[in-house]
Structure formats: structure tokens, C-alpha cells
Design a protein around this motif. Structure first.
Motif, mmCIF file in Angstrom:
data_model
loop_
_atom_site.group_PDB
_atom_site.id
_atom_site.type_symbol
_atom_site.label_atom_id
_atom_site.label_comp_id
_atom_site.label_asym_id
_atom_site.label_seq_id
_atom_site.Cartn_x
_atom_site.Cartn_y
_atom_site.Cartn_z
ATOM 1 N N LEU A 19 0.876 -1.111 0.019
ATOM 2 C CA LEU A 19 0.023 -0.003 -0.056
ATOM 3 C C LEU A 19 1.063 1.338 0.046
ATOM 4 C CD1 LEU A 19 -2.979 0.636 0.320
ATOM 5 C CD2 LEU A 19 -2.854 1.049 2.623
ATOM 6 N N ARG A 127 -12.531 -5.111 1.580
ATOM 7 C CA ARG A 127 -11.385 -6.146 1.680
ATOM 8 C C ARG A 127 -10.140 -5.773 0.824
ATOM 9 N NH1 ARG A 127 -14.214 -7.362 -2.741
ATOM 10 N NH2 ARG A 127 -13.233 -8.550 -4.527
ATOM 11 N N ASN A 128 -8.985 -6.197 1.018
ATOM 12 C CA ASN A 128 -7.775 -6.097 0.339
ATOM 13 C C ASN A 128 -7.560 -6.677 -1.218
ATOM 14 O OD1 ASN A 128 -6.909 -4.549 2.684
ATOM 15 N ND2 ASN A 128 -6.163 -6.318 3.670
ATOM 16 N N TYR A 129 -7.404 -6.036 -2.012
ATOM 17 C CA TYR A 129 -7.355 -6.487 -3.333
ATOM 18 C C TYR A 129 -6.760 -5.603 -4.165
ATOM 19 C CZ TYR A 129 -11.919 -4.518 -4.434
ATOM 20 O OH TYR A 129 -13.089 -3.504 -4.460
ATOM 21 N N PRO A 181 -4.160 -0.487 -5.864
ATOM 22 C CA PRO A 181 -4.499 -1.394 -4.561
ATOM 23 C C PRO A 181 -5.862 -0.905 -4.028
ATOM 24 C CG PRO A 181 -2.779 0.078 -4.024
ATOM 25 C CD PRO A 181 -3.187 0.192 -5.498
ATOM 26 N N TYR A 183 -7.727 -0.970 0.053
ATOM 27 C CA TYR A 183 -7.835 -1.490 1.300
ATOM 28 C C TYR A 183 -8.867 -1.470 2.070
ATOM 29 C CZ TYR A 183 -4.786 -0.987 5.823
ATOM 30 O OH TYR A 183 -4.482 -1.553 6.790
ATOM 31 N N ASP A 184 -9.024 -2.645 3.058
ATOM 32 C CA ASP A 184 -10.100 -2.716 3.562
ATOM 33 C C ASP A 184 -10.438 -1.546 4.677
ATOM 34 O OD1 ASP A 184 -12.111 -3.492 5.667
ATOM 35 O OD2 ASP A 184 -11.476 -5.681 5.320
ATOM 36 N N VAL A 344 -0.117 -4.883 4.066
ATOM 37 C CA VAL A 344 -1.344 -5.204 4.658
ATOM 38 C C VAL A 344 -1.647 -6.704 4.285
ATOM 39 C CG1 VAL A 344 -2.227 -2.957 5.089
ATOM 40 C CG2 VAL A 344 -2.763 -4.172 2.979
#
Length: 344
Positions: A19, A127-129, A181, A183-184, A344
Motif C-alpha cells: 500500500l 477487503r484488500n485486493y 490497490p 484497502y479494507d 497489509v
């Protein structure tokens, strides 16, 4: 220095992302919440070019007070004495690569004045993706662009909103999109805001202006609140610009309205075209050269930092004392306002 994100990475291979982060947060040790010591926290989710952060720390430059403005929320939760607003910490999320240079300069110049400002060069989600950022051709400076979700199939990634004929082959995304990216946001709040230590009575205000992705975050918050009712108070108040109120989104909104979350709809676009230059650097090695960031402004000069050759013309002697450079969040305790990476 520029924070680096691998735009060719395959989001189907791992849930972990790197990130990019600029400003105050890049100098915080990884064993501490990023908001540690912050009595007041403002989450600028969908930060664009950072105009709301400028209003928070330099409200005297932006006196327009609408009937329903972000100022009213800050006065309610941070206090009517606007001098105290400068003690707040800002954590913003903005995925538009075209805004990155501006947010980097804003974060650096504010942080060196003690106005703790951090921007993640990323989108906020549930979510993280990795996702595909689709810039708008018209009025890209003011308007946020679409973030298309990633769907994994046979080890490859593509935007589920793309028709099959437009899907890129291999691990990349749509040819005219940019991998960014995501980020959640709820995870960020639980890891870096909720457990912070501070003196006095604190408050957290979050603005969500993320072109329809707000419903995913609202649903995530609703789901977590069923398991952990205390999560309702992680953020004292949400300011949400609603988009695409139909279908499943309407059902989420109905549940949100029936919940105990404190929130209101808001679309404060005042000063969207910033008429003021950024404040000058406090520490330079050569004061004889012009600093374009402190002499040019968006209203008069447009997105001047995107002009061809701008960085080459940016008077290389304007180097900050101590330099910059990359740093990984889990390894650094520099305490400066350079760029870094959070893992993350």
C-alpha cells in the motif's frame, strides 16, 4: 520519492498488497497504530486532490459556509474553536494516479507544519485486493473515476464489469485502466484508529465519497456490528455521498438507516477547484529557485503537475534537508514526511 506499486502484479495470487502511503504515517513504527496520539481523526475517503483536508487545516482560506457543509460536522465533533482542528490527524484514500503528486506535496508540506496528514494512494473497499482504475475523460480533476472490481478465474484477473471482448489477457486489467490497490477500510479503522491512545475526549469523523463503493463499506460495517456491537462507535459520525441507490444498494441503505450508526448524507463540493497554492516548504537548501507548488493553483493553472516535463522543470535545487527516499512501514521510524509503503 515516489511510492511504488507494481501495476503488473496478479491479484489472484495473494491477498496481500503493498500500500503506497505518503505523509505523516510513513514515519510511524509498524508496532504502533498510525493514529496513536491523535485525539481527533478525520478519514478523507475519496480524497480527490485533498480540498477537504485543506479546509480542515486552513479553514480561513475557504470561508464559504453552506447550509450543510463539512464544517458543521467538524464543529460538532472537534469543537467550534477551529484552532484545535489543526491538532487532528487526517488519513485519506485516493486511487487516482493523476492526483498522487499533488497529495504527496500536500501531505509533506502539512506534516512539516505539524498538521498530521497521511494519504494512501489507494482506493478504500470492503477487503484488500487489486482493482482497475478507469479515469474519466471529462472533468477528471474534480470527479472521481470508477473502480472496477477484480474477479479471479483460472489464476487470471479481470474487471467483472468489462465485456469479454475488452478483457485483457494475463494478469493485467483492462488495457486503458490502471491497476490500483484497494484497502479494507474497516480493517484500517480497527487496526489503526480504534486502538489509538490519546488524551482528552476524542472523536473520529469519516467522509465517504467513493462513487458507489460506499455500500460495500456500509454492509461490511453492518456485518461486523452484529458480531461486535462496540464497532458501531469506532467512528463517531459518517458523512456519506450516496450513489446508485437501486437494487441491492437500496436494501443496504434501508438496513443502514435502521442501525445505530451516526451518519448523514453530504455532498460538499465547495472549492472543488482549489484557488490557493500549497504552502511553501519550510526547509529548502536553495531559496533562490521558484517553488511551483506554492505559486501555482488549480483554479488558475489547472492540473499543472500533469503537464509534460513538469517534474523535469521543478528546479532540482529545491531539495529538502535530509532527503527523502523509500521506506517500508514495518521498518521505519524516521518521523519525517516522505513516502513509504504499508504492507497489509
Amino acid at each position: 520519492a515516489n511510492a511504488v506499486y507494481d501495476a503488473n502484479s496478479n491479484p489472484c495470487e495473494s491477498d496481500a498488497i503493498t500500500l503506497p502511503m505518503v505523509g505523516y504515517g510513513s514515519g510511524i513504527r509498524s508496532d504502533r497504530p498510525l493514529a496513536d496520539g491523535c485525539q481527533f481523526v478525520y478519514l478523507d475517503v475519496g480524497g480527490n486532490v485533498g480540498i477537504q483536508t485543506r479546509k480542515l487545516f486552513q479553514s480561513e482560506l475557504y470561508p464559504l459556509n453552506l447550509d450543510v457543509s463539512i464544517y458543521h460536522a467538524w464543529e460538532r465533533f472537534f469543537g467550534r474553536d477551529r484552532r484545535l482542528w489543526k491538532e487532528a490527524c487526517v488519513f485519506g484514500f485516493e486511487p487516482n494516479p493523476g492526483h498522487a503528486a499533488r497529495l504527496r506535496e500536500l501531505s509533506k508540506r502539512y506534516t512539516e507544519r505539524g498538521w498530521r496528514t497521511t494519504y494512501f494512494l489507494a482506493a478504500a473497499g470492503d477487503r484488500n485486493y487489486t482493482a482497475s482504475f478507469m479515469p474519466r475523460v471529462v472533468n477528471d480533476l474534480e470527479a472521481a473515476a470508477a473502480i472496477n472490481d477484480v474477479k479471479c478465474k483460472e489464476g487470471q484477473a479481470f474487471s467483472y464489469e468489462q465485456p469479454p471482448e475488452e478483457r485483457a489477457q494475463g494478469p493485467g486489467m483492462k488495457p486503458n485502466g490502471t491497476n490500483v490497490p484497494v484497502y479494507d477500510l474497516v480493517e484500517f479503522i480497527r487496526r489503526h484508529v480504534q486502538p489509538r491512545r490519546f488524551d482528552g475526549k476524542g472523536a473520529v469523523v469519516a467522509k465517504l465519497d467513493i462513487e458507489g463503493a460506499e455500500y460495500k463499506i456500509m454492509k461490511s460495517l453492518l456485518d461486523i456490528s452484529k458480531k461486535d456491537p462496540s464497532s458501531i462507535k469506532m467512528v463517531d459520525h459518517y458523512l456519506v455521498e450516496l450513489h446508485k441507490i437501486h437494487g441491492g444498494n437500496a436494501e443496504i441503505l434501508k438496513l443502514w438507516n435502521a442501525s445505530q450508526f451516526s451518519w448523514q448524507t453530504m455532498d460538499d463540493e465547495s472549492y472543488g477547484i482549489d484557488p490557493h497554492p500549497l504552502p511553501p516548504l519550510l526547509h529548502t537548501t536553495n531559496s533562490s529557485h521558484i517553488d511551483p507548488w506554492s505559486t501555482m493553483n488549480i483554479k488558475k493553472d489547472g492540473a499543472f503537475w500533469r503537464q509534460p516535463g513538469f517534474h523535469a522543470k521543478q528546479h532540482l535545487n529545491l531539495k529538502r534537508k535530509g532527503g527523502g527516499g523509500m521506506a517500508r512501514h514495518q521498518q521505519t521510524n524516521r518521523g519525517d514526511s516522505g513516502a513509504g509503503e504499508a504492507h497489509v
